[in-house]
Design an enzyme around this catalytic site. Structure first.
Site, mmCIF file in Angstrom:
data_model
loop_
_atom_site.group_PDB
_atom_site.id
_atom_site.type_symbol
_atom_site.label_atom_id
_atom_site.label_comp_id
_atom_site.label_asym_id
_atom_site.label_seq_id
_atom_site.Cartn_x
_atom_site.Cartn_y
_atom_site.Cartn_z
ATOM 1 N N SER A 13 0.826 -1.207 0.000
ATOM 2 C CA SER A 13 0.000 0.000 0.000
ATOM 3 C C SER A 13 0.865 1.262 0.000
ATOM 4 C CB SER A 13 -0.974 0.012 1.180
ATOM 5 O OG SER A 13 -0.306 0.239 2.398
ATOM 6 N N MET A 90 9.291 -7.312 4.671
ATOM 7 C CA MET A 90 9.299 -8.009 5.951
ATOM 8 C C MET A 90 10.498 -8.950 6.093
ATOM 9 S SD MET A 90 6.772 -6.505 7.215
ATOM 10 C CE MET A 90 6.582 -7.390 8.762
ATOM 11 N N HIS A 109 8.099 3.146 9.180
ATOM 12 C CA HIS A 109 7.750 2.261 10.292
ATOM 13 C C HIS A 109 6.488 2.789 10.967
ATOM 14 C CE1 HIS A 109 8.403 -0.606 13.509
ATOM 15 N NE2 HIS A 109 8.139 0.367 14.373
#
Length: 214
Positions: A13, A90, A109
């Protein structure tokens, strides 16, 4: 014009917010490619549909983190980007990888660092009872979720919040500030003073990053 490579592991996103800003003409960069460590990452299809080159470097094909990072770095180097943007990537990157791209490796973050590094940031913020939460764009260093901060956006934590509602409010700000930070970098408006990032002209929204309660 500076070029960027975007690294994702899932839906991407934040990648989409960057691509939207490029398409709108508000982010003056060329997107060299989108890379993922997962072939089934939905964000790859999003990038391809917009005509952006995609590459997969599957971490499961490598015996060690260092071997994967070396292969990933090789693909990135072949694209010669000015900036490498982590957008929901990730994987914990090795010190060697981070040092190889030092000064041009950026992450977003979902917390107001240095608070809540790592995973499950919204859950932890609610458990701690904080009244303000948010997101951080920062240069990546070998220490996890640590490095000189470029910009932060804050949101209030409301009494009725659960993890999903707080995450959605923070994500809206992520989509706002990541393209902004990359634009400052592309326009060479940032400079480092004593380990702190300063922007030469932050008037374009950086002074109003606290969102009012919904």
């Amino acid at each position: 014009m500076k070029s960027i490579v975007i690294l994702i592991s899932g839906r991407g996103s934040n990648m989409r917010s960057l691509l939207d800003a490029v398409a709108a003409g508000t982010l003056p960069v060329r997107v060299a490619a989108v890379l993922s460590n997962r072939g089934d990452a939905p964000g790859l299809a999003t990038a391809a549909a917009r005509g952006v080159a995609t590459h997969i470097v599957d971490h499961r094909a490598f015996a060690s983190r260092e071997a994967f990072d070396a292969a990933l770095a090789g693909v990135i180097d072949s694209l010669a980007p000015d900036l490498v943007l982590l957008a929901g990537f990730m994987r914990i990157l090795s010190d060697g990888f981070v040092q190889h791209f030092a000064g041009r490796l950026i992450n977003i973050h979902p917390s107001l660092l240095p608070a809540f590094p790592g995973l499950h940031t919204h859950r932890r913020a609610l458990a701690e009872g904080v009244r303000v939460h948010g997101c951080t764009v920062h240069f990546v260093t070998p220490t996890l979720d640590h490095g000189p901060i470029i910009v932060q956006a804050a949101v209030p934590v409301l009494d009725g919040d659960d993890e999903a509602s707080l995450a959605a409010r923070v994500l809206a700000q992520e989509h706002r500030v990541y393209p902004l930070a990359v634009r400052w970098l592309a326009e060479e408006r940032l400079h480092m003073v004593g380990g702190r990032v300063l922007c030469s002209a932050p008037q374009d929204g950086a002074t109003a990053l606290i969102s009012p309660p919904a």
